[in-house]
Design a protein around this motif. Structure first.
Motif, PDB file in Angstrom:
ATOM      1  N   SER A  12      36.341  28.431  43.582  1.00 10.92           N
ATOM      2  CA  SER A  12      36.526  29.037  42.275  1.00 10.92           C
ATOM      3  C   SER A  12      36.309  30.543  42.347  1.00 10.92           C
ATOM      4  O   SER A  12      36.988  31.316  41.708  1.00 10.92           O
ATOM      5  CB  SER A  12      35.562  28.393  41.286  1.00 10.92           C
ATOM      6  N   ARG A  13      35.311  30.948  43.183  1.00 12.61           N
ATOM      7  CA  ARG A  13      35.065  32.385  43.314  1.00 12.61           C
ATOM      8  C   ARG A  13      36.266  33.080  43.946  1.00 12.61           C
ATOM      9  O   ARG A  13      36.675  34.132  43.515  1.00 12.61           O
ATOM     10  CB  ARG A  13      33.819  32.633  44.154  1.00 12.61           C
ATOM     11  N   LEU A  14      36.812  32.414  44.958  1.00 12.73           N
ATOM     12  CA  LEU A  14      37.999  32.994  45.585  1.00 12.73           C
ATOM     13  C   LEU A  14      39.111  33.098  44.566  1.00 12.73           C
ATOM     14  O   LEU A  14      39.813  34.089  44.462  1.00 12.73           O
ATOM     15  CB  LEU A  14      38.485  32.107  46.743  1.00 12.73           C
ATOM     16  N   PHE A  15      39.191  32.031  43.791  1.00 14.09           N
ATOM     17  CA  PHE A  15      40.215  31.965  42.761  1.00 14.09           C
ATOM     18  C   PHE A  15      40.106  33.167  41.819  1.00 14.09           C
ATOM     19  O   PHE A  15      41.073  33.723  41.368  1.00 14.09           O
ATOM     20  CB  PHE A  15      39.981  30.655  42.000  1.00 14.09           C
ATOM     21  N   SER A  16      38.850  33.581  41.562  1.00 13.42           N
ATOM     22  CA  SER A  16      38.674  34.716  40.659  1.00 13.42           C
ATOM     23  C   SER A  16      38.669  36.043  41.439  1.00 13.42           C
ATOM     24  O   SER A  16      38.174  37.036  40.970  1.00 13.42           O
ATOM     25  CB  SER A  16      37.394  34.558  39.848  1.00 13.42           C
ATOM     26  N   THR A  17      39.180  36.023  42.630  1.00 12.05           N
ATOM     27  CA  THR A  17      39.283  37.187  43.517  1.00 12.05           C
ATOM     28  C   THR A  17      37.957  37.925  43.689  1.00 12.05           C
ATOM     29  O   THR A  17      37.928  39.126  43.858  1.00 12.05           O
ATOM     30  CB  THR A  17      40.390  38.212  43.107  1.00 12.05           C
ATOM     31  N   ALA A  18      36.841  37.171  43.620  1.00 13.33           N
ATOM     32  CA  ALA A  18      35.560  37.819  43.908  1.00 13.33           C
ATOM     33  C   ALA A  18      35.495  38.118  45.400  1.00 13.33           C
ATOM     34  O   ALA A  18      36.232  37.555  46.191  1.00 13.33           O
ATOM     35  CB  ALA A  18      34.418  36.900  43.507  1.00 13.33           C
ATOM     36  N   GLY A 196      36.633  48.302  24.613  1.00 11.93           N
ATOM     37  CA  GLY A 196      35.168  48.348  24.759  1.00 11.93           C
ATOM     38  C   GLY A 196      34.572  46.953  24.895  1.00 11.93           C
ATOM     39  O   GLY A 196      33.689  46.711  25.722  1.00 11.93           O
ATOM     40  N   LYS A 197      35.070  45.999  24.091  1.00 13.03           N
ATOM     41  CA  LYS A 197      34.538  44.632  24.152  1.00 13.03           C
ATOM     42  C   LYS A 197      34.822  44.028  25.528  1.00 13.03           C
ATOM     43  O   LYS A 197      33.987  43.341  26.105  1.00 13.03           O
ATOM     44  CB  LYS A 197      35.180  43.762  23.058  1.00 13.03           C
ATOM     45  N   LEU A 198      36.029  44.285  26.048  1.00 14.43           N
ATOM     46  CA  LEU A 198      36.372  43.701  27.349  1.00 14.43           C
ATOM     47  C   LEU A 198      35.605  44.371  28.484  1.00 14.43           C
ATOM     48  O   LEU A 198      35.300  43.732  29.494  1.00 14.43           O
ATOM     49  CB  LEU A 198      37.885  43.738  27.566  1.00 14.43           C
ATOM     50  N   ASP A 199      35.256  45.632  28.312  1.00 13.92           N
ATOM     51  CA  ASP A 199      34.371  46.264  29.298  1.00 13.92           C
ATOM     52  C   ASP A 199      33.045  45.524  29.335  1.00 13.92           C
ATOM     53  O   ASP A 199      32.457  45.319  30.401  1.00 13.92           O
ATOM     54  CB  ASP A 199      34.124  47.732  28.924  1.00 13.92           C
ATOM     55  N   MET A 200      32.569  45.114  28.160  1.00 12.84           N
ATOM     56  CA  MET A 200      31.320  44.340  28.115  1.00 12.84           C
ATOM     57  C   MET A 200      31.534  42.969  28.778  1.00 12.84           C
ATOM     58  O   MET A 200      30.619  42.435  29.401  1.00 12.84           O
ATOM     59  CB  MET A 200      30.822  44.167  26.678  1.00 12.84           C
ATOM     60  N   TYR A 201      32.714  42.408  28.636  1.00 18.20           N
ATOM     61  CA  TYR A 201      32.996  41.130  29.308  1.00 18.20           C
ATOM     62  C   TYR A 201      32.886  41.271  30.827  1.00 18.20           C
ATOM     63  O   TYR A 201      32.366  40.388  31.509  1.00 18.20           O
ATOM     64  CB  TYR A 201      34.399  40.617  28.954  1.00 18.20           C
ATOM     65  N   VAL A 202      33.416  42.382  31.335  1.00 22.81           N
ATOM     66  CA  VAL A 202      33.365  42.563  32.786  1.00 22.81           C
ATOM     67  C   VAL A 202      31.915  42.816  33.214  1.00 22.81           C
ATOM     68  O   VAL A 202      31.403  42.196  34.151  1.00 22.81           O
ATOM     69  CB  VAL A 202      34.273  43.734  33.228  1.00 22.81           C
ATOM     70  N   ALA A 203      31.247  43.729  32.475  1.00 18.78           N
ATOM     71  CA  ALA A 203      29.889  44.114  32.878  1.00 18.78           C
ATOM     72  C   ALA A 203      28.901  42.968  32.696  1.00 18.78           C
ATOM     73  O   ALA A 203      28.076  42.713  33.564  1.00 18.78           O
ATOM     74  CB  ALA A 203      29.441  45.331  32.063  1.00 18.78           C
ATOM     75  N   ALA A 204      28.988  42.276  31.562  1.00 21.57           N
ATOM     76  CA  ALA A 204      27.961  41.274  31.243  1.00 21.57           C
ATOM     77  C   ALA A 204      28.323  39.883  31.758  1.00 21.57           C
ATOM     78  O   ALA A 204      27.463  39.147  32.231  1.00 21.57           O
ATOM     79  CB  ALA A 204      27.739  41.235  29.731  1.00 21.57           C
ATOM     80  N   ALA A 205      29.597  39.525  31.645  1.00 20.83           N
ATOM     81  CA  ALA A 205      29.988  38.147  31.984  1.00 20.83           C
ATOM     82  C   ALA A 205      30.644  38.059  33.355  1.00 20.83           C
ATOM     83  O   ALA A 205      30.938  36.959  33.828  1.00 20.83           O
ATOM     84  CB  ALA A 205      30.947  37.603  30.926  1.00 20.83           C
ATOM     85  N   GLY A 206      30.902  39.212  33.970  1.00 19.05           N
ATOM     86  CA  GLY A 206      31.552  39.167  35.276  1.00 19.05           C
ATOM     87  C   GLY A 206      32.948  38.573  35.210  1.00 19.05           C
ATOM     88  O   GLY A 206      33.384  37.870  36.120  1.00 19.05           O
ATOM     89  N   ILE A 207      33.644  38.832  34.110  1.00 20.22           N
ATOM     90  CA  ILE A 207      35.051  38.430  34.061  1.00 20.22           C
ATOM     91  C   ILE A 207      35.817  39.429  34.931  1.00 20.22           C
ATOM     92  O   ILE A 207      35.586  40.639  34.842  1.00 20.22           O
ATOM     93  CB  ILE A 207      35.601  38.453  32.611  1.00 20.22           C
ATOM     94  N   ASN A 208      36.698  38.913  35.773  1.00 19.62           N
ATOM     95  CA  ASN A 208      37.457  39.777  36.665  1.00 19.62           C
ATOM     96  C   ASN A 208      38.327  40.743  35.852  1.00 19.62           C
ATOM     97  O   ASN A 208      39.112  40.307  35.013  1.00 19.62           O
ATOM     98  CB  ASN A 208      38.341  38.877  37.545  1.00 19.62           C
ATOM     99  N   PRO A 209      38.174  42.070  36.067  1.00 21.16           N
ATOM    100  CA  PRO A 209      38.925  43.024  35.240  1.00 21.16           C
ATOM    101  C   PRO A 209      40.447  42.912  35.385  1.00 21.16           C
ATOM    102  O   PRO A 209      41.180  43.396  34.538  1.00 21.16           O
ATOM    103  CB  PRO A 209      38.438  44.398  35.713  1.00 21.16           C
TER     104      PRO A 209
END
Ligand SMILES: NC(=O)C1=CN([C@@H]2O[C@H](COP(=O)(O)OP(=O)(O)OC[C@H]3O[C@@H](n4cnc5c(N)ncnc54)[C@H](O)[C@@H]3O)[C@@H](O)[C@H]2O)C=CC1
Ligand SMILES: CC(=O)C(=O)O
Ligand SMILES: [Mg+2]
Length: 600
Positions: A12-18, A196-209
Motif C-alpha cells: 500500500s505504501r508503494l502504491f501511494s508512492t511513498a 490551504g486545506k489540502l496542504d494540511m492534508y499533506v502535512a497532517a495526514a500524509g496524503i501524497n501531494p
C-alpha cells in the motif's frame, strides 16, 4: 497475522508512492526542473543528471536535501529580519510568498519545511493568512493550482476532469467561494482555501501531494466589488441559484466520481443554504463530507467535553452544561446538532429534552418560535418563549448571557468583536467557576473576541479557545492564560485519511463521532485542568494518525470498509487497535526525494 499483512501494508505504501520506491517520470530535462512534483533543484544526483538529460541545466555542485532545507529556512529567517517593523499584513504576505514560491518549485522540500515547522507555518498557509491571500488573490496570482469549473463549463465537465494530469486522486477539497472564512463571498478568489486545506492534508495526514486536488466551482459572485474589479479572474456574473446551481454541482460530482470513484470530496466554505443542501443531496451517494458542518462540530464537541474535565467535573456533567451558541449558520448548527446528540446519548433522554440546555442566537438575537421567517435548519433549536423567564425573541447576547449564566459561550458568527467587554464581563456571573469562551470565527479579525480581552474581562479562570491562533496570555506572576485553537484542522485530515484507507463509499455519523471521541480523549487530566483542550499543533501528524485509525475502525465496525491498495476488508477487520494505527501510520506519505531512475 499482522506480520503476514506487513507485505500488504508495504504494498500500500508503494502504491501511494511513498519512499524509497522509484517514482515514474515520463519527462526529461527542463520539463523535470519545471515540474514541482519531481524537481529536486540542486539535489539531483549525478546518475539522474546523466540519464534524465539534466547535465548542464544545473550548477555542478550537488546539494543534499538537508542543506537545501537549511538554506531555505535561513532565507526565511532573513526575510523575517528584513521585514521587521512592517505592518502585520505585509509581513504575513511576504512569508506566504516565499512559501508559495517554494511550493510552486519543489513540492518535496516545501512539504518537508511545512511538516517540520507546522506550528509556525500553519498560520501562513492556513488561517489567518490564507484569508488575506484569498482577498488579494487576483493580484497575487502567478500560476494556477488545482482545477476551476465554472458556470460556463456546463456540459463539458466529464471531459474536463480528464485534463488533470495525475492518474489517481485521493482527496479533493471543493469550494464555490460563497462564504470564505468570515470574509463572505470572494468568488473565484476562494481557491486559496482548498489549497490551504489540502496542504494540511499533506502535512497532517500524509496524503501524497500528487493525489490531492483543490477545486473551485465558479458559479459567479454576488460581491459587487469583485464584479466591478477589472482584475477579477472569475466569471463576472451573479451567482447561479436554485436548480441552475445544483445542476452544476451535480455535473461536477458525477464527473469526479466517474474518473476517481474512490476519491473523497470535502465541501468547504459554502454558504449555509448550499452547505446543508449539498450534504443532504450527496452524502448517501458519494464519499463526501462538509467540513464546516461536520468537521467543526467534532472539534467543538471535543473542546466542550474537555471544558467539563477542565472544570474538574465528571464527563457525565456535560448533560448539565448550559451552552450559548452565537451564530446559527452551517458551523453553529453543525455544532449544536452534534452536541445535542451527545447529550441525548449520554443522558438517555430524547433529543428534544437534550435541547433545553442550549441557546441559539443569530444576527437578529435569540431564536425563538416567535421568529417570523425562521431558517428551517434553525427551527428545531428555537426556544419556546414560555420556557424562558425574562428573555424574549431576539434578546441580545449580553441579555442572554446575564440571564442564562452559561457554562460556555461559543461564537461561530463570523463577526469580529461581538463578544464585547459587556458580554465578557457578564460571563463572570456564569454558574461555572471555570466558564469557557470559544471565539471560533476566522480569520483573526473576525474572532468574536481576542484572547487578551477574554482573560481581562471574563476573568483569569476561564477556558479559552479561538478558531485562529492567538498567543497565550501572560496573567502575571508566571501564570499563563492558555489559548486553544479550536479549529477543524484537528479533525478533517484524519476524517479524510481514515475514510480513504477504509475504502468506504460513504462517511457516516458513526465515523465522524469516532473522530471527535478520539480527539476528546487525547488530553491528560493534568492538561485539561490547566485549560488545555487540544494537543499542540506540533503533534498534528500523530493526532491525525490516531483520528484516522478511529475513523477506519468505525467504518470496519459498521461493515462499510472495502479496503484499498491491496488491503481488503478481511485484513482490516482482523487488525487490532494497535495494528490499525500502525497500518495508518505506515500509509502516510513523508517528503523525501525518491529515485527517478532505476539503479543499474
Ligand atoms: N474554528 C473553526 O474550525 C471554524 C470556524 N468557522 C467560522 O465560523 C464563522 C461562521 O461560519 P458559518 O456558520 O459557515 O457562516 P454562516 O454565514 O453560515 O453563519 C453565520 C451566522 O452568524 C450569524 N450572525 C451574523 N452576525 C451576527 C451577529 N451580529 N450576532 C449574532 N449572530 C450573527 C448569522 O445570522 C448566521 O446565523 C466563520 O467566521 C468561519 O470562519 C467555520 C467553520 C470552522
Ligand atoms: C476553519 C474553517 O473551516 C473556516 O473557518 O471556515
Ligand atoms: Mg471552512
Amino acid at each position: 497475522m499482522w506480520k503476514l499483512m506487513r507485505f500488504a501494508a508495504a504494498r500500500s505504501r508503494l502504491f501511494s508512492t511513498a519512499n524509497p520506491a522509484p517514482c515514474m517520470v515520463h519527462k526529461r530535462g527542463a520539463d523535470i526542473l519545471h515540474d514541482p512534483w519531481f524537481n529536486k533543484d540542486t539535489g539531483f544526483p549525478l546518475t539522474e543528471r546523466d540519464r534524465l538529460g539534466l547535465r548542464g541545466l544545473l550548477p555542478p555542485r550537488i546539494i543534499s536535501f538537508q542543506e537545501q532545507y537549511d538554506r531555505f529556512m535561513s532565507s526565511y529567517r532573513s526575510l523575517e529580519k528584513n521585514t521587521h517593523g512592517q505592518s502585520d499584513n505585509f509581513v504575513s504576505l511576504s512569508k506566504w510568498r516565499i512559501l508559495n514560491r517554494l511550493h510552486d518549485r519543489n513540492e518535496t522540500l516545501y512539504y518537508r519545511a511545512l511538516i517540520d515547522n507546522i506550528q509556525e507555518f500553519s498560520p501562513i498557509i492556513y488561517t489567518p493568512t490564507v484569508g488575506l491571500v484569498c482577498q488579494n488573490y487576483c493580484g497575487l496570482f502567478r500560476r494556477p493550482r488545482g482545477m476551476y469549473f465554472s458556470a460556463k463549463d456546463k456540459g463539458e465537465m466529464m471531459s474536463m476532469i480528464y485534463n488533470w494530469p495525475a492518474h489517481q486522486v485521493d482527496m479533493i477539497v471543493l469550494t464555490d467561494g460563497s462564504r470564505i472564512l468570515g470574509l463572505g463571498d470572494l468568488g473565484v478568489q476562494g481557491i486559496g482555501i482548498p489549497i490551504g486545506k489540502l496542504d494540511m492534508y499533506v502535512a497532517a495526514a500524509g496524503i501524497n501531494p500528487q493525489r490531492i486536488l483543490p477545486i473551485m466551482l465558479d458559479v459567479g459572485t454576488n460581491n459587487q466589488k469583485l464584479l466591478d474589479d477589472r482584475l477579477y479572474l472569475g466569471v463576472r456574473q451573479p451567482r447561479l441559484e436554485g436548480e441552475e446551481y445544483l445542476a452544476i454541482v451535480d455535473e461536477f460530482m458525477e464527473a469526479v466520481h466517474a474518473r476517481w470513484p474512490k476519491a473523497i470530496v470535502q465541501f468547504e466554505d459554502f454558504q449555509m443554504k448550499w452547505a446543508f443542501e449539498t450534504l443532504k443531496r450527496y452524502r448517501q451517494r458519494f464519499c463526501m463530507f462538509n467540513d464546516d458542518i461536520q468537521g467543526t462540530a467534532g472539534v467543538a464537541l471535543a473542546g466542550l467535553l474537555g471544558t467539563v474535565r477542565a472544570q474538574d467535573r465528571p464527563l457525565s456533567d456535560f448533560v448539565k452544561q448550559k451552552i450559548v451558541i452565537v451564530g446559527a449558520g452551517s458551523a453553529g448548527l453543525g455544532v449544536l446538532n452534534m452536541a445535542v446528540q451527545a447529550v441525548s446519548k449520554m443522558s438517555g433522554c430524547s433529543e428534544t429534552e437534550a435541547k433545553s440546555q442550549f441557546f441559539l442566537l443569530d444576527k437578529d438575537g435569540l431564536i425563538t418560535t416567535e421568529r417570523s421567517n425562521i431558517d428551517p435548519a434553525a427551527v428545531p433549536f428555537a426556544k419556546n418563549p414560555r420556557d424562558l423567564e425574562g428573555l424574549a425573541e431576539g434578546a441580545s447576547i449580553v441579555d442572554v448571557v446575564k440571564k442564562v449564566k452559561p457554562h460556555v459561550l461559543l461564537g461561530l458568527s463570523g463577526v469580529g468583536g461581538i463578544f464585547s467587554e459587556q458580554v465578557l464581563k457578564a460571563m463572570r456571573e456564569s454558574v461555572s467557576t471555570k466558564p469557557a469562551i470559544f471565539a471560533m470565527s476566522n480569520p483573526t479579525m473576525n474572532a468574536e473576541c481576542t484572547a487578551i480581552d477574554a482573560f481581562n474581562h471574563a476573568g483569569e479562570n476561564i477556558v479559552f479557545a479561538s478558531g485562529s491562533p492567538f498567543e497565550n496570555v501572560d496573567l502575571g506572576n508566571g501564570r499563563v492564560g492558555h489559548v486553544n485553537q479550536a479549529n477543524n484542522m484537528y479533525l478533517f485530515p484524519g476524517i479524510g485519511l481514515g475514510s480513504l484507507l477504509s475504502g468506504a463509499r460513504l462517511i457516516t455519523d458513526g465515523m465522524l463521532q469516532a473522530a471527535s471521541e478520539c480527539l476528546a480523549s487525547y488530553m491528560t487530566e493534568e492538561d485539561t485542568k490547566k485549560g488545555i483542550l487540544y494537543p499542540s499543533i506540533d503533534c498534528i501528524r500523530n493526532v491525525t494518525a490516531d483520528v484516522g485509525a478511529a475513523v477506519l475502525r468505525a467504518a470496519v465496525a459498521e461493515g462499510l470498509a472495502e479496503g484499498q491498495g491491496g488491503v481488503g476488508f478481511k485484513e482490516l477487520e482482523h487488525m487490532s487497535k494497535e495494528d490499525t494505527l500502525e497500518y495508518v501510520r505506515g500509509s502516510m506519505w513523508y517528503p523525501e526525494y525518491c529515485p527517478l531512475v532505476q539503479e543499474k
